[in-house]
Design a protein around this motif. Structure first.
Motif, PDB file in Angstrom:
ATOM      1  N   PHE A 140       0.970  -1.190  -0.029  1.00  0.00           N
ATOM      2  CA  PHE A 140      -0.187   0.089   0.060  1.00  0.00           C
ATOM      3  C   PHE A 140       0.836   1.175  -0.025  1.00  0.00           C
ATOM      4  O   PHE A 140       0.494   2.184  -0.709  1.00  0.00           O
ATOM      5  CB  PHE A 140      -0.940   0.054   1.075  1.00  0.00           C
ATOM      6  N   PHE A 141       2.012   1.142   0.710  1.00  0.00           N
ATOM      7  CA  PHE A 141       2.664   2.347   0.834  1.00  0.00           C
ATOM      8  C   PHE A 141       3.553   2.745  -0.274  1.00  0.00           C
ATOM      9  O   PHE A 141       3.926   3.976  -0.489  1.00  0.00           O
ATOM     10  CB  PHE A 141       3.800   2.194   2.156  1.00  0.00           C
ATOM     11  N   ILE A 142       3.954   1.766  -1.132  1.00  0.00           N
ATOM     12  CA  ILE A 142       4.904   2.034  -2.194  1.00  0.00           C
ATOM     13  C   ILE A 142       4.082   2.685  -3.199  1.00  0.00           C
ATOM     14  O   ILE A 142       4.736   3.648  -4.020  1.00  0.00           O
ATOM     15  CB  ILE A 142       5.544   0.827  -2.891  1.00  0.00           C
ATOM     16  N   TYR A 143       2.814   2.506  -3.212  1.00  0.00           N
ATOM     17  CA  TYR A 143       1.952   3.556  -3.876  1.00  0.00           C
ATOM     18  C   TYR A 143       2.180   5.324  -3.810  1.00  0.00           C
ATOM     19  O   TYR A 143       2.169   5.746  -4.473  1.00  0.00           O
ATOM     20  CB  TYR A 143       0.434   3.136  -4.190  1.00  0.00           C
ATOM     21  N   GLY A 144       1.882   5.362  -2.366  1.00  0.00           N
ATOM     22  CA  GLY A 144       2.114   6.491  -1.725  1.00  0.00           C
ATOM     23  C   GLY A 144       3.494   7.380  -2.447  1.00  0.00           C
ATOM     24  O   GLY A 144       3.378   8.382  -2.618  1.00  0.00           O
ATOM     25  N   THR A 145       4.366   6.593  -1.892  1.00  0.00           N
ATOM     26  CA  THR A 145       5.776   6.966  -2.269  1.00  0.00           C
ATOM     27  C   THR A 145       5.793   7.562  -3.860  1.00  0.00           C
ATOM     28  O   THR A 145       6.299   8.288  -4.080  1.00  0.00           O
ATOM     29  CB  THR A 145       6.834   6.101  -2.075  1.00  0.00           C
ATOM     30  N   ALA A 146       5.474   6.148  -4.434  1.00  0.00           N
ATOM     31  CA  ALA A 146       5.514   6.524  -6.156  1.00  0.00           C
ATOM     32  C   ALA A 146       4.655   7.691  -6.508  1.00  0.00           C
ATOM     33  O   ALA A 146       4.930   8.334  -7.531  1.00  0.00           O
ATOM     34  CB  ALA A 146       5.317   5.361  -6.925  1.00  0.00           C
ATOM     35  N   ALA A 147       3.511   7.852  -6.178  1.00  0.00           N
ATOM     36  CA  ALA A 147       2.565   9.002  -6.242  1.00  0.00           C
ATOM     37  C   ALA A 147       3.221  10.299  -5.721  1.00  0.00           C
ATOM     38  O   ALA A 147       2.970  11.065  -6.729  1.00  0.00           O
ATOM     39  CB  ALA A 147       1.130   8.949  -5.711  1.00  0.00           C
ATOM     40  N   ALA A 148       3.956  10.406  -4.901  1.00  0.00           N
ATOM     41  CA  ALA A 148       4.717  11.520  -4.673  1.00  0.00           C
ATOM     42  C   ALA A 148       5.612  12.067  -5.396  1.00  0.00           C
ATOM     43  O   ALA A 148       5.981  12.993  -5.499  1.00  0.00           O
ATOM     44  CB  ALA A 148       4.929  11.840  -3.140  1.00  0.00           C
ATOM     45  N   LEU A 149       6.448  10.927  -6.061  1.00  0.00           N
ATOM     46  CA  LEU A 149       7.757  11.231  -6.766  1.00  0.00           C
ATOM     47  C   LEU A 149       7.550  10.975  -7.990  1.00  0.00           C
ATOM     48  O   LEU A 149       8.161  11.968  -9.010  1.00  0.00           O
ATOM     49  CB  LEU A 149       8.752  10.166  -6.134  1.00  0.00           C
ATOM     50  N   VAL A 150       6.899  10.069  -8.559  1.00  0.00           N
ATOM     51  CA  VAL A 150       6.839  10.036 -10.211  1.00  0.00           C
ATOM     52  C   VAL A 150       5.525   9.599 -10.904  1.00  0.00           C
ATOM     53  O   VAL A 150       5.423   9.796 -12.054  1.00  0.00           O
ATOM     54  CB  VAL A 150       7.662   8.603 -10.455  1.00  0.00           C
ATOM     55  N   PHE A 151       4.400   9.240 -10.218  1.00  0.00           N
ATOM     56  CA  PHE A 151       3.184   8.864 -10.922  1.00  0.00           C
ATOM     57  C   PHE A 151       2.583  10.337 -11.711  1.00  0.00           C
ATOM     58  O   PHE A 151       1.856   9.764 -12.632  1.00  0.00           O
ATOM     59  CB  PHE A 151       2.345   8.362  -9.887  1.00  0.00           C
ATOM     60  N   ALA A 211      -2.759  12.204  -9.122  1.00  0.00           N
ATOM     61  CA  ALA A 211      -2.079  10.936  -8.702  1.00  0.00           C
ATOM     62  C   ALA A 211      -2.580  10.600  -7.347  1.00  0.00           C
ATOM     63  O   ALA A 211      -2.856   9.514  -6.933  1.00  0.00           O
ATOM     64  CB  ALA A 211      -0.700  11.135  -8.418  1.00  0.00           C
ATOM     65  N   PHE A 212      -2.897  11.846  -6.350  1.00  0.00           N
ATOM     66  CA  PHE A 212      -3.457  11.573  -5.092  1.00  0.00           C
ATOM     67  C   PHE A 212      -4.791  11.270  -4.947  1.00  0.00           C
ATOM     68  O   PHE A 212      -5.345  10.615  -4.058  1.00  0.00           O
ATOM     69  CB  PHE A 212      -3.186  13.105  -4.403  1.00  0.00           C
ATOM     70  N   SER A 213      -5.737  11.551  -6.209  1.00  0.00           N
ATOM     71  CA  SER A 213      -6.864  11.210  -6.406  1.00  0.00           C
ATOM     72  C   SER A 213      -7.008   9.696  -6.492  1.00  0.00           C
ATOM     73  O   SER A 213      -7.818   8.967  -5.982  1.00  0.00           O
ATOM     74  CB  SER A 213      -7.533  11.898  -7.531  1.00  0.00           C
ATOM     75  N   VAL A 214      -6.179   9.214  -7.384  1.00  0.00           N
ATOM     76  CA  VAL A 214      -6.184   7.599  -7.582  1.00  0.00           C
ATOM     77  C   VAL A 214      -5.669   7.114  -6.332  1.00  0.00           C
ATOM     78  O   VAL A 214      -6.075   5.913  -5.918  1.00  0.00           O
ATOM     79  CB  VAL A 214      -5.123   7.218  -8.696  1.00  0.00           C
ATOM     80  N   TYR A 215      -4.881   7.522  -5.653  1.00  0.00           N
ATOM     81  CA  TYR A 215      -4.251   7.286  -4.093  1.00  0.00           C
ATOM     82  C   TYR A 215      -5.582   7.163  -3.517  1.00  0.00           C
ATOM     83  O   TYR A 215      -5.654   6.095  -2.657  1.00  0.00           O
ATOM     84  CB  TYR A 215      -3.310   8.308  -3.772  1.00  0.00           C
ATOM     85  N   ALA A 216      -6.297   8.130  -3.329  1.00  0.00           N
ATOM     86  CA  ALA A 216      -7.595   8.039  -2.739  1.00  0.00           C
ATOM     87  C   ALA A 216      -8.408   7.053  -2.844  1.00  0.00           C
ATOM     88  O   ALA A 216      -9.445   6.598  -1.948  1.00  0.00           O
ATOM     89  CB  ALA A 216      -8.210   9.502  -2.710  1.00  0.00           C
ATOM     90  N   VAL A 217      -8.555   6.480  -4.223  1.00  0.00           N
ATOM     91  CA  VAL A 217      -9.672   5.510  -4.553  1.00  0.00           C
ATOM     92  C   VAL A 217      -9.318   4.260  -3.650  1.00  0.00           C
ATOM     93  O   VAL A 217     -10.596   3.784  -3.326  1.00  0.00           O
ATOM     94  CB  VAL A 217      -9.273   5.163  -6.157  1.00  0.00           C
ATOM     95  N   ALA A 218      -8.240   3.984  -3.362  1.00  0.00           N
ATOM     96  CA  ALA A 218      -8.002   2.585  -2.361  1.00  0.00           C
ATOM     97  C   ALA A 218      -8.701   2.705  -0.974  1.00  0.00           C
ATOM     98  O   ALA A 218      -9.319   1.876  -0.582  1.00  0.00           O
ATOM     99  CB  ALA A 218      -6.489   2.626  -2.394  1.00  0.00           C
ATOM    100  N   PHE A 219      -8.821   3.959  -0.561  1.00  0.00           N
ATOM    101  CA  PHE A 219      -9.270   4.221   0.862  1.00  0.00           C
ATOM    102  C   PHE A 219     -10.915   4.166   0.306  1.00  0.00           C
ATOM    103  O   PHE A 219     -11.533   3.560   1.388  1.00  0.00           O
ATOM    104  CB  PHE A 219      -9.124   5.616   1.125  1.00  0.00           C
ATOM    105  N   LEU A 220     -11.497   4.517  -0.677  1.00  0.00           N
ATOM    106  CA  LEU A 220     -12.735   4.252  -0.667  1.00  0.00           C
ATOM    107  C   LEU A 220     -13.248   3.031  -0.788  1.00  0.00           C
ATOM    108  O   LEU A 220     -14.241   2.440  -0.658  1.00  0.00           O
ATOM    109  CB  LEU A 220     -13.257   5.081  -1.927  1.00  0.00           C
TER     110      LEU A 220
END
Length: 442
Positions: free
Chosen positions: A23-34, A51-60
């Motif tokens: 789960f966390f590697i997505y957050g790091t990748a979203a902040a750096l390269v996605f 990138a953060f919107s797609v990140y939020a999708v997992a929480f939903l």
């Protein structure tokens, strides 16, 4: 019993560490390269928001996972359900690692990323609740907080692994290589970690409370676990969600948004920030371990009240310290937030399962935990990005988290103290066993 508790602790720690690594590697990748890989042409702020919107999708999707896996966990058993949740997360994570970027697939690329992110959310939605139950239902009442600490170390280990791998890749590769293929390595490597997690989990026996009659207890026509939870335990779910929200907000604000803000807005290299977060994660693990063990004597609610109040205060100073761009102060801001967070979340693995009866415990605990993630984890990076873009400073982000902290304190006051209670196999009054330092009326 002792050997099974140790196996359950090992299974919870290893499995949860792997799931949170994914789960966390997505957050790091979203902040750096996605932003540049999947959303080019939207500008710096637009790509980051996408990138953060797609990140939020997992929480939903995590509450959906809590309902689905909670249903089967309450009906069929905790152990088998946890094996499936680990597989779902692992396969989805590895698929992100081989997903073509926007340059090759166009808009199909971010669409596929959203689908895979939903799968990640569903998998993790079933993970934490099941692992917490496996520990809580194996452990003796007087040491439930202590054994729950193993579960809460899982996110810490997963975070250290995720950010450690990204740091090593950034140090070993040039910027172009990292953005072209290096970021994919942590995602593909997930398959090896999942194999290890499955090996450990398959050695754990089913929860003794579930084997002893937790499934389908009661008389009359059985209802779906989620229906029973929402009808008979709705207040507990909503209030518990309010308690959890501030922890999610502080964590993802510190580990994801702060990383993006400091690299793009303050010009601080990620190779400087990632070691700060890694040291902070060690402090988070130590604080969570101490807080969880302390809750066995002092009480779950009392321990979390003090920690949550301090978290609300710390959130007011975190971003002013970060915006100085002075490395010692930035370290204090990030590491301090992680330590406070550990103290807040340490007792949660014991506290939430103690609030629900056995036959709906998986669904109730998992749904409560993951609904808190929708507000705290999904919305906070988006709110923070908008506030900073609108006002030119991230200071208001701290006030947002502080407000969530106040809500969490008020919600904690509405929940009962559960320390020392026997886990109730059916609805009704919990039997309490005396625990030193516990005030049942607190």
């Amino acid at each position: 019993m002792g050997a099974q508790v140790r196996r359950a602790a090992a299974a919870a720690l290893v499995g949860t560490a792997i799931e949170f690594y994914d789960f966390f590697i997505y957050g790091t990748a979203a902040a750096l390269v996605f932003g540049t890989v999947f959303f080019p042409g939207l500008g710096t702020v637009g790509a980051l928001l996408a990138a953060f919107s797609v990140y939020a999708v997992a929480f939903l999707a995590r509450p959906l996972g809590a309902v689905v896996f909670g249903h089967f966990g309450d009906r069929l058993g905790r152990r088998a359900t946890l094996v499936v949740s680990l597989l779902v997360m692992g396969v989805a994570t590895a698929a992100v690692g081989v997903l073509p970027g926007f340059a090759l697939w166009g808009w199909w690329s971010p669409v596929a990323l959203v689908v895979l992110r939903v799968c990640q959310g569903v998998g993790l939605g079933g993970e934490w609740g099941g692992a917490a139950l496996l520990l809580a239902e194996h452990a003796p009442a007087g040491r439930r907080g202590r054994y729950g600490a193993f579960l809460q170390l899982g996110p810490t280990v997963g975070f250290v692994l995720a950010n450690g791998v990204f740091l090593l890749l950034q140090l070993a590769l040039d910027e172009r290589s990292f953005r072209e293929w290096g970021w994919r390595v942590p995602f593909i490597a997930s398959l090896g970690l999942v194999a290890v997690g499955l090996f450990v989990r398959l050695k754990v026996e089913e929860s003794p409370l579930f084997r002893g009659g937790g499934r389908g207890q009661g008389t009359g026509k059985q209802r779906l676990p989620v229906v029973e939870v929402l009808r008979e335990h709705r207040r507990t779910v909503l209030v518990g969600c309010g308690v959890i929200t501030v922890g999610y907000a502080l964590f993802y604000l510190t580990t994801t948004y702060a990383l993006a803000y400091a690299t793009t807005g303050l010009g601080v290299p990620s190779t400087v920030l990632l070691p700060m977060l890694l040291v902070g994660a060690v402090g988070m693990g130590a604080a969570g371990w101490t807080s969880a063990r302390r809750s066995d004597g002092w009480g779950r609610r009392r321990t979390m009240l003090w920690a949550t109040a301090f978290a609300a205060l710390w959130s007011l100073v975190e971003f002013p310290l970060l915006e100085t761009a002075r490395r010692p102060l930035m370290f204090v801001a990030l590491a301090g937030a992680m330590v406070v967070l550990g103290a807040v979340l340490g007792p949660v693995a014991a506290f939430l399962p103690e609030l629900f009866p056995t036959r709906v415990r998986y669904t109730g605990a998992a749904l409560t935990y993951n609904l808190g993630g929708v507000v705290g984890g999904a919305l906070t990076p988006l709110v923070a990005t908008r506030l900073t873009a609108a006002y030119g400073t991230a200071e208001l982000v701290g006030w947002y988290v502080a407000a969530l902290g106040v809500v969490a304190v008020l919600c904690l006051r509405l929940l009962p103290e559960t320390c020392g209670a026997e886990l109730a196999p059916v609805d009704g009054e919990r039997r309490r066993t005396p625990v030193l330092g516990t005030d049942p009326a607190a």
